[in-house]
Enzyme design. Structure first.
Site, PDB file in Angstrom:
ATOM      1  N   ASP A  50      -4.564  -6.037  -7.900  1.00 51.03           N
ATOM      2  CA  ASP A  50      -4.825  -5.439  -6.599  1.00 51.03           C
ATOM      3  C   ASP A  50      -5.113  -3.967  -6.862  1.00 51.03           C
ATOM      4  O   ASP A  50      -4.977  -3.476  -8.001  1.00 51.03           O
ATOM      5  CB  ASP A  50      -3.606  -5.635  -5.685  1.00 51.03           C
ATOM      6  N   HIS A 104       0.829  -1.201   0.000  1.00 50.41           N
ATOM      7  CA  HIS A 104       0.000   0.000   0.000  1.00 50.41           C
ATOM      8  C   HIS A 104       0.869   1.259   0.000  1.00 50.41           C
ATOM      9  O   HIS A 104       0.433   2.326  -0.447  1.00 50.41           O
ATOM     10  CB  HIS A 104      -0.905   0.040   1.232  1.00 50.41           C
TER      11      HIS A 104
END
Length: 342
Positions: free
Chosen positions: A251, A182
């Protein structure tokens, strides 16, 4: 059809979102906590999305793992444990662990189906490695590939029992990452032989209907590109060595592991061989940019999407609270019998 999955900004569609979604016709949608107030509100939202496209089998997914990754939260919905709980149960009673996972996934799936959500981004098939970043941690089923595959299969079965399609992640494996994708780009320097451990659960469950890619560089395969944007990894490892032929989504394309603008990241992922791009944050400029740069969804990708969604059965509202409560009770009974607490 645009080969993308888009997010929405709130509990209902805005006029701008409604017009854009109708025009761009994305492959599907993803929901977050900002979209989840009650089962009735979610059902109204998901029903509108289905009506907007005339697709009862519309892909509408959510990250509802349990533990720290939970979008549909208490007190409206039950509290679900992290998946790592079932790893601890497996230490004591493997068969009970597989049944407990199935019951837990069935209960989650019933929550989702009631709300009109047709897919869950679960199970993780990432094999935990000592010293890795905790971004995976107790979200995973453990350190042993055979155990991860066995519990992952039970999870897929439990979701399917409720009419919800599971998504295995993060292909070809996120368990060795030393940083959080992230926030940064993980680079894995493990050898080809070592990486066989990471691939094993995905090979076992290669017939899963959908998978999510890993924003991770595997230097043994492609030192220059994360798996999401690596034609080498997607063609040779995911489609080739693993043998996965289901729908491959990225993702979240917004994650800081990737570089470039959101449309540039998206185009690179599709060019590398991903079937669809996952864009989570409902930023209209980004969504419009993605729709502008991406080619039409390929016939093969659409075939994979249609095949995956044959397992979904959530278009009609229904109430199955008793089934959910029974599944949770059975899960808790199995955990308690082995002295494992959620």
């Amino acid at each position: 059809m645009t080969p993308s999955i888009f997010g929405m900004s709130g509990l209902t569609l805005t006029d701008a979102e409604r017009a854009f979604f109708r025009a761009s016709d994305p492959a599907g949608y993803i929901l977050f906590g900002r979209n989840c107030e009650s089962a009735a509100q979610m059902r109204a939202l998901t029903d509108e999305l289905r009506a907007l496209h005339g697709r009862d089998d519309l892909l509408i997914l959510i990250d509802q793992e349990g533990g720290r990754v939970t979008r549909m939260k208490p007190p409206v919905w039950p509290k679900y444990p992290p998946q790592g709980v079932f790893d601890r149960l497996y230490d004591v009673a493997p068969i009970s662990a597989m049944e407990a996972v199935r019951c837990n996934a069935r209960a989650i799936g019933l929550d989702l189906a009631e709300a009109g959500v047709s897919s869950d981004a679960l199970p993780l098939l990432d094999v935990r490695q000592e010293g890795a970043h905790d971004v995976i941690g107790d979200r995973a089923y453990g350190h042993d590939p055979a155990r991860v595959a066995a519990l992952g299969r039970s999870c897929l079965q439990g979701l399917a029992d409720a009419g919800v399609v599971g998504i295995v992640k993060h292909m070809p494996g996120h368990g060795r990452a030393l940083c959080d994708s992230h926030k940064d780009l993980p680079k894995v320097c493990a050898s080809e032989e070592e990486l066989a451990t990471d691939l094993a659960p995905f090979e076992t469950l290669k017939d899963a209907p959908m998978a999510m890619s890993a924003h991770v560089v595997f230097e043994a395969w492609d030192a220059d590109h994360p798996a999401t944007q690596s034609a080498t990894v997607i063609e040779n490892i995911i489609r080739g060595r693993i043998g996965f032929d289901g729908l491959l989504m990225t993702d979240d394309i917004d994650m800081e592991a990737l570089s470039g603008t959101i449309p540039e990241r998206s185009a690179a992922a599709i060019a590398a061989g991903c079937d669809v791009v996952l864009n989570c944050w409902a930023k209209m400029d980004d969504m419009e940019g993605i729709a502008e740069v991406l080619p039409e969804m390929t016939a093969k990708a659409r075939e994979r999407l249609d095949a995956a969604m044959k397992g979904a059965n959530v278009a009609c509202p229904f109430e199955r609270a008793e089934e959910r409560e029974a599944a949770i009770a059975k899960r808790d009974e199995l955990l308690a019998a082995a002295g494992v607490t959620a």
